[in-house]
Motif scaffolding. Sequence first.
Motif, mmCIF file in Angstrom:
data_model
loop_
_atom_site.group_PDB
_atom_site.id
_atom_site.type_symbol
_atom_site.label_atom_id
_atom_site.label_comp_id
_atom_site.label_asym_id
_atom_site.label_seq_id
_atom_site.Cartn_x
_atom_site.Cartn_y
_atom_site.Cartn_z
ATOM 1 N N GLU B 17 0.779 -1.255 -0.149
ATOM 2 C CA GLU B 17 0.297 0.037 0.120
ATOM 3 C C GLU B 17 0.905 1.092 0.058
ATOM 4 O O GLU B 17 0.531 2.271 -0.637
ATOM 5 C CB GLU B 17 -1.006 -0.066 1.221
ATOM 6 C CG GLU B 17 -1.973 -0.938 1.315
ATOM 7 C CD GLU B 17 -3.246 -0.652 0.320
ATOM 8 O OE1 GLU B 17 -3.498 0.745 0.024
ATOM 9 O OE2 GLU B 17 -3.714 -1.798 -0.134
ATOM 10 N N LEU B 18 2.035 1.276 0.649
ATOM 11 C CA LEU B 18 2.941 2.337 0.817
ATOM 12 C C LEU B 18 3.402 2.900 -0.476
ATOM 13 O O LEU B 18 3.554 4.014 -0.791
ATOM 14 C CB LEU B 18 3.990 2.180 1.740
ATOM 15 C CG LEU B 18 4.797 3.265 2.260
ATOM 16 C CD1 LEU B 18 4.133 4.263 3.172
ATOM 17 C CD2 LEU B 18 6.356 2.687 3.051
ATOM 18 N N LYS B 21 1.075 5.277 -2.135
ATOM 19 C CA LYS B 21 0.745 6.389 -1.284
ATOM 20 C C LYS B 21 0.196 7.571 -1.899
ATOM 21 O O LYS B 21 -1.053 8.141 -1.639
ATOM 22 C CB LYS B 21 2.099 7.042 -0.444
ATOM 23 C CG LYS B 21 1.764 7.790 0.497
ATOM 24 C CD LYS B 21 3.112 8.031 1.311
ATOM 25 C CE LYS B 21 4.017 8.786 0.328
ATOM 26 N NZ LYS B 21 5.262 9.609 1.303
#
Lengths: 334, 334
Positions: B17-18, B21
């Motif tokens: 997910e990062l 971002k």
Amino acid sequence: MKIEHPYLMFLGDAPDELAAKTAIGIKQWRPEWCVGQLSLPGCKADLGLPEMTIADAKAAGVKTLVLGVANRGGIIGPAWMETILAAIEAGMDVANGLHTRLTTNPELAKAAAAKGVSLFDVRHFDGQVPVGNGEKRSGKRVLAVGTDCSVGKMYTALAIDAEMKKRGMKSDFRATGQTGIFIAGEGISVDAVISDFISGAVETIAPANDEDHWDVVEGQGSLFHASYSGVTMGLIHGSQPDALVVCHEPTRAHMRGLPGYKLVDLKTCMDVNLMHAKLTNPNCVVVGFAINTKALDEAAATKLLADIEAEFGLPAVDPVRTGVASIVDKLQEI
Amino acid sequence: MKIEHPYLMFLGDAPDELAAKTAIGIKQWRPEWCVGQLSLPGCKADLGLPEMTIADAKAAGVKTLVLGVANRGGIIGPAWMETILAAIEAGMDVANGLHTRLTTNPELAKAAAAKGVSLFDVRHFDGQVPVGNGEKRSGKRVLAVGTDCSVGKMYTALAIDAEMKKRGMKSDFRATGQTGIFIAGEGISVDAVISDFISGAVETIAPANDEDHWDVVEGQGSLFHASYSGVTMGLIHGSQPDALVVCHEPTRAHMRGLPGYKLVDLKTCMDVNLMHAKLTNPNCVVVGFAINTKALDEAAATKLLADIEAEFGLPAVDPVRTGVASIVDKLQEI
């Protein structure tokens, strides 16, 4: 960027002395590197050097043709091109202080590549530097800061470096602007660096060194200049100075290029620069003031310097009028 | 740089997910612009949008393929190239948040030119802006500043802009970084501007406006960050803010990316930012604090905000937890 000397100083068709300001600064600080000058018809500037053709300069061992003169309209005209191409053909590097780039001129780039010589656009920076890391470096650094742009920061730094060398101290002048780069033979125009990398650029040009070595870092702009304060801030943090010298021109009516912006007072200038410098070097101190008193008579200049010394209890000098010995005395205590 | 919406959100092969971002931020603030997502095999990120092919997106009226995801190793692999070329072929613009440029990729540049579509490298800035002039502009501006990088300045500015619009006030969010630019559809990554032009870039993106109009300017970096302070300084002077909001993350152990550098206290942060802001806007005031309390539980967060309000006599909010209404109340008094 390592600019080899000796230099042939190209004066082109400079309309007045002011247009040759950069060349004059180089001649003043590195007379032994400047073996001749080359003027074109109509040139109104004169460095007092022997007039030389490219062939003369080649015979005299010149390594680099230096374009230390403002041109008209920002373009390189046919007469200039002829001289630059002749220098390249003779195997010289060409170092350019104009905003206009040589490296993107196809004719010049091709000629330089063919001869294996270098073109330096010292007002620009196309290299790679890391983001600043703020890590403590060995060696000592002094940075010139100021109330405004063009108040004598480069001159002050050069005078300190010269005084240190005279005393047998280890020092290097670290150039952050175009004239300084010609004088040092290397450096980075920090105002031409992508803004994320300002402090990283300064960390690169003033790296770790012997513990008793001084980097004398040329300042740029002012924290109180609405156009260029970001450059100054990155310079302060990147140089992590052990010492600051505060530079000032006492007769200026407003900030350079900004009518309506008054100059900051010396006390505020000193305090705010020092506060920010302490971020990357908590031991930083202000060692004195360098005042450009050119516009004052001797009596007024002497009184002003004495008044500043009395107010702050620190040396106040004019690098031209008095020299910087008392400031270097303070630096030797660090 | 004007990025047309609606967007198709390219998630590529994001490892987590990062890595997505930027895409997540865009979806959060402009859900109505994000009509679909395109994932490649192995993608571990999900915006919860309909999965679309380029053809689907074209049929849905998408104008721009948005690369809001970090890639592996800084290169654009074959699978990415295929998708980007298909988008260009379908007549979409491509807006890229990677450090790697699309515009200098010959294959992409050629395809884009042939189709007459635009490639936007939003982390870079190749345009021309003037040097900042510091001249007073009409309209009002509020700037988010902070103790450190990544403490919620963009989120705070977006929340203020949204609250102002909800109240029927005239406002624009002014983006100074990549995610903000995708959200605003325009802006300049000020950390990518040549350092002489930082304040000029901000003057350009937050120009003169109606007297009752607010520009809500996204902040960058911190005056107390040894790597990026120059960017912040130029932003402060260029935005000539009428108001500052001080942003902070209370659990951070050291400055982002700089082990050994402690965070500045809120009082010093407030005072120093305000002092510099007053150079270009003597009437500037601090209107409050935006604290990212995500790492605290409800009781601790409530206590912290109350303590800050008591200490400074100004609103202290968490834009996520409490909203920014009390800060906008203060801004309405200006």
